[in-house]
Design a protein around this motif. Structure first.
Motif, PDB file in Angstrom:
ATOM      1  N   TYR A 119     111.647  33.684 -15.712  1.00  0.00           N
ATOM      2  CA  TYR A 119     111.279  34.327 -16.973  1.00  0.00           C
ATOM      3  C   TYR A 119     112.791  34.630 -17.689  1.00  0.00           C
ATOM      4  O   TYR A 119     112.797  34.566 -18.737  1.00  0.00           O
ATOM      5  CB  TYR A 119     110.526  35.841 -16.479  1.00  0.00           C
ATOM      6  CG  TYR A 119     110.352  36.824 -17.774  1.00  0.00           C
ATOM      7  CD1 TYR A 119     109.189  36.581 -18.405  1.00  0.00           C
ATOM      8  CD2 TYR A 119     111.284  37.646 -18.200  1.00  0.00           C
ATOM      9  CE1 TYR A 119     108.819  37.149 -19.527  1.00  0.00           C
ATOM     10  CE2 TYR A 119     111.016  38.393 -19.431  1.00  0.00           C
ATOM     11  CZ  TYR A 119     109.771  38.296 -19.904  1.00  0.00           C
ATOM     12  OH  TYR A 119     109.500  39.074 -21.075  1.00  0.00           O
ATOM     13  N   CYS A 120     113.864  35.067 -16.827  1.00  0.00           N
ATOM     14  CA  CYS A 120     115.034  35.363 -17.554  1.00  0.00           C
ATOM     15  C   CYS A 120     115.628  33.967 -18.042  1.00  0.00           C
ATOM     16  O   CYS A 120     116.138  33.878 -19.242  1.00  0.00           O
ATOM     17  CB  CYS A 120     115.793  36.057 -16.651  1.00  0.00           C
ATOM     18  SG  CYS A 120     115.319  37.700 -16.035  1.00  0.00           S
ATOM     19  N   LYS A 147     114.100  32.391 -21.376  1.00  0.00           N
ATOM     20  CA  LYS A 147     114.565  32.713 -22.743  1.00  0.00           C
ATOM     21  C   LYS A 147     115.813  32.212 -23.397  1.00  0.00           C
ATOM     22  O   LYS A 147     115.825  32.151 -24.557  1.00  0.00           O
ATOM     23  CB  LYS A 147     115.235  34.543 -22.392  1.00  0.00           C
ATOM     24  CG  LYS A 147     114.053  35.492 -22.089  1.00  0.00           C
ATOM     25  CD  LYS A 147     114.788  36.802 -21.858  1.00  0.00           C
ATOM     26  CE  LYS A 147     113.891  37.813 -21.746  1.00  0.00           C
ATOM     27  NZ  LYS A 147     114.218  39.227 -21.636  1.00  0.00           N
ATOM     28  N   HIS A 148     116.362  31.275 -22.489  1.00  0.00           N
ATOM     29  CA  HIS A 148     117.437  30.624 -23.030  1.00  0.00           C
ATOM     30  C   HIS A 148     117.234  29.060 -22.902  1.00  0.00           C
ATOM     31  O   HIS A 148     117.781  28.327 -23.862  1.00  0.00           O
ATOM     32  CB  HIS A 148     118.760  30.848 -22.107  1.00  0.00           C
ATOM     33  CG  HIS A 148     118.913  32.222 -22.079  1.00  0.00           C
ATOM     34  ND1 HIS A 148     120.020  32.771 -23.104  1.00  0.00           N
ATOM     35  CD2 HIS A 148     118.735  33.291 -21.246  1.00  0.00           C
ATOM     36  CE1 HIS A 148     119.945  34.005 -22.780  1.00  0.00           C
ATOM     37  NE2 HIS A 148     119.301  34.568 -21.761  1.00  0.00           N
ATOM     38  N   ARG A 156     106.804  29.794 -23.410  1.00  0.00           N
ATOM     39  CA  ARG A 156     108.071  29.585 -24.088  1.00  0.00           C
ATOM     40  C   ARG A 156     108.544  28.036 -23.750  1.00  0.00           C
ATOM     41  O   ARG A 156     109.484  27.423 -23.867  1.00  0.00           O
ATOM     42  CB  ARG A 156     109.299  30.223 -23.256  1.00  0.00           C
ATOM     43  CG  ARG A 156     109.192  31.665 -23.627  1.00  0.00           C
ATOM     44  CD  ARG A 156     110.254  32.714 -22.855  1.00  0.00           C
ATOM     45  NE  ARG A 156     110.110  33.947 -23.018  1.00  0.00           N
ATOM     46  CZ  ARG A 156     110.711  34.884 -22.211  1.00  0.00           C
ATOM     47  NH1 ARG A 156     110.965  34.676 -21.035  1.00  0.00           N
ATOM     48  NH2 ARG A 156     110.421  36.199 -22.640  1.00  0.00           N
TER      49      ARG A 156
END
Length: 507
Positions: free
Chosen positions: A21-22, A25-26, A236
């Motif tokens: 998840y973290c 984001k990128h 994402r």
């Protein structure tokens, strides 16, 4: 044909999904594989049986780390409910608050047993065992032999399936919130001489008020959190692939690239990746690395404890207020009783209750291998034996098995893990270990998430800025106090435990 991804994550439990998840984001170049064909969340998943939902082990959503709390709110903003927190110990037909309240414990034990406990405590404090190495020695030093035998020995040996003399003192130091018998005795003496002090609770009072706290909880169980995380990861452009089991990890040291083989129901799949994050059991992971690490022998020596939950359905809406009850009675095999309605009324149909009786075992032993109907019959007999309900009130049941629920802290585990860590750090710098089983460390959900969050930051930074092994170290664990009170990298994950700073700062 191989599929390439920048980061390959093994396991879709709290640690694996938090890392993905973290990172997502990128970059969308993240793939998560999960052995279970249906459920994400690992031990924090929610299991359904008809109209009943089960939490495997019980997961309070509580953390002193503001970053963890913020992440929970970000992933699941609208589905938390506030629940009262209550756990008790059942021993000798009476209930004791957990964490233990010294004065209540002495009152319930009676004057003769209480006196024996106090004398045993004073003896232990006067003649402590120097440098205690085992669970037994550590607890004896803190509380005395008598209280050890009453409140610690039976339940601990049920959980671990081994003598308290074979369990490392690390387990006690990390997990036991202190019973301050000295304070209790001083208060009792002060009252005896008329100098005040706290008054005992009313006899028969079912709940010690100082232990009624609250925690947040997803209204349909912890699996809601991880199902939502998986959806957002996929949205994402990253992937969470179910029903896939790791076969091998082959490292190309020259290119610093991993070649990964995965088994599926439709045949093998192949991947390449610059980074691998693993929350899989450490023993299993090391056994699948090629070429084989020097620490393969140490990894094979690591042990795990498994457990199963027998869920019993009852046609009554309110049985008792506890989230769970620890059963210290040696006459029964059950170790803990969950009350799923107390976790969330939305987990059970209206007007009904579901109790989860937890049995600790080793995968493949008699309990683990017993047919479901025999386990349901055993649980029905034992719930009646300890007097929570009668056997006639049980209307149905089911069994949920959970392998490798707990990494075992035996007398050799610390040296084994240290050897594996050194081996991986030197030979496989882009292999990252996270979570409870991934690190063979009894991390709670928030600790597991923090190891994953820091690992994601290390990967994004291109260097090891944070030492994830410093999470959940060197402090007593308990869930007291206020949630999310600490800020940033100085956040306290537990009572006095600090989130690790940068590696360069820790020297």
């Amino acid at each position: 044909m191989s599929i390439h991804t920048d980061v390959f994550v093994i396991g879709a439990g709290p640690a694996g999904l938090t890392a993905a998840y973290c990172l997502s984001k990128h970059t969308p170049s993240v793939i998560v594989i999960e052995k279970d064909p249906v459920h994400v969340g690992g031990i924090s998943r929610t299991v359904r049986h008809g109209d009943f939902l089960f939490d495997i082990g019980g997961h309070r959503f509580f953390s002193k780390s503001r970053e963890v709390v913020d992440l929970w709110n970000e992933i699941l903003p609208d589905d938390f409910i506030e629940r009262p927190r209550l756990s008790r110990i059942y021993y000798g037909g009476k209930y004791y608050s957990y964490p233990l309240n010294a004065m209540e414990a002495l009152r319930n034990l009676g004057i003769v047993e209480s006196t024996a406990c106090v004398l045993s405590y004073l003896k232990a404090r006067a003649t402590p065992i120097r440098e205690p190495a085992t669970f037994h020695e550590w607890v004896r030093n803190q509380f005395g032999e008598r209280l050890f035998s009453i409140f610690f020995k039976t339940y601990t040996e049920k959980v671990w399936g081994m003598s308290c003399d074979d369990i490392s003192a690390d387990w006690a130091a990390q997990r036991i919130k202190g019973l301050d018998l000295k304070v209790a005795v001083m208060n009792a003496l002060a009252r005896s001489f008329g100098s005040g002090g706290p008054k005992p609770a009313t006899p028969g009072e079912p709940v010690v008020k100082t232990l009624i706290e609250t925690f947040r909880y997803p209204r349909k169980g912890p699996g809601m959190m991880w199902e939502a995380a998986a959806r957002k990861i996929r949205a994402r452009g990253a992937e969470v692939r179910m029903g896939r089991e790791l076969v091998s990890l082959t490292y190309d040291a020259r290119r610093q690239l991993w070649d990964i083989e995965v088994a599926t129901a439709d045949g093998p799949e192949h991947y390449t990746s610059w980074h691998v994050i693993s929350s899989a059991p450490l023993a299993e992971l090391v056994d699948k690395i090629r070429p084989r690490p020097i620490s393969t022998f140490q990894a094979r020596a690591l042990r795990y404890r498994d457990f199963l939950t027998v869920a019993l359905m009852v046609d009554q809406p309110d049985l008792f207020p506890d989230n769970w009850i620890y059963v210290h009675d040696p006459a029964v095999k059950v170790g803990r009783v969950q009350n799923f309605r107390s976790w969330s009324p939305e987990m059970v149909p209206s007007g009904k209750t579901c109790l989860g009786l937890e049995y600790f075992c080793f995968e493949g032993d008699g309990l683990w291998s017993a047919p479901d109907d025999e386990l349901i019959a055993l649980a029905t007999r034992e719930i009646a034996q300890i007097g929570l309900i009668t056997a006639a009130e049980v209307t149905g049941g089911c069994v949920v098995r959970q392998p490798k629920a707990y990494p075992v802290y035996d007398d050799a585990y610390r040296d084994h893990v240290a050897t594996i860590r050194r081996d991986i750090a030197l030979g496989y710098p882009n292999l990252h270990l996270v979570g409870r089983n991934g690190m063979h460390k009894y991390n709670n959900q928030d600790h597991a998430m923090m190891t994953a969050m820091l690992t994601a930051e290390n990967i994004l930074a291109g260097e090891r800025r944070y030492d994830v092994w410093a999470v959940n170290e060197d402090a007593e664990y308990h869930e007291a106090g206020r949630e999310g009170v600490s800020d940033g990298r100085a956040a306290a994950l537990a009572s006095e435990r600090q989130v690790p700073g940068k590696v360069s700062d820790a020297a």
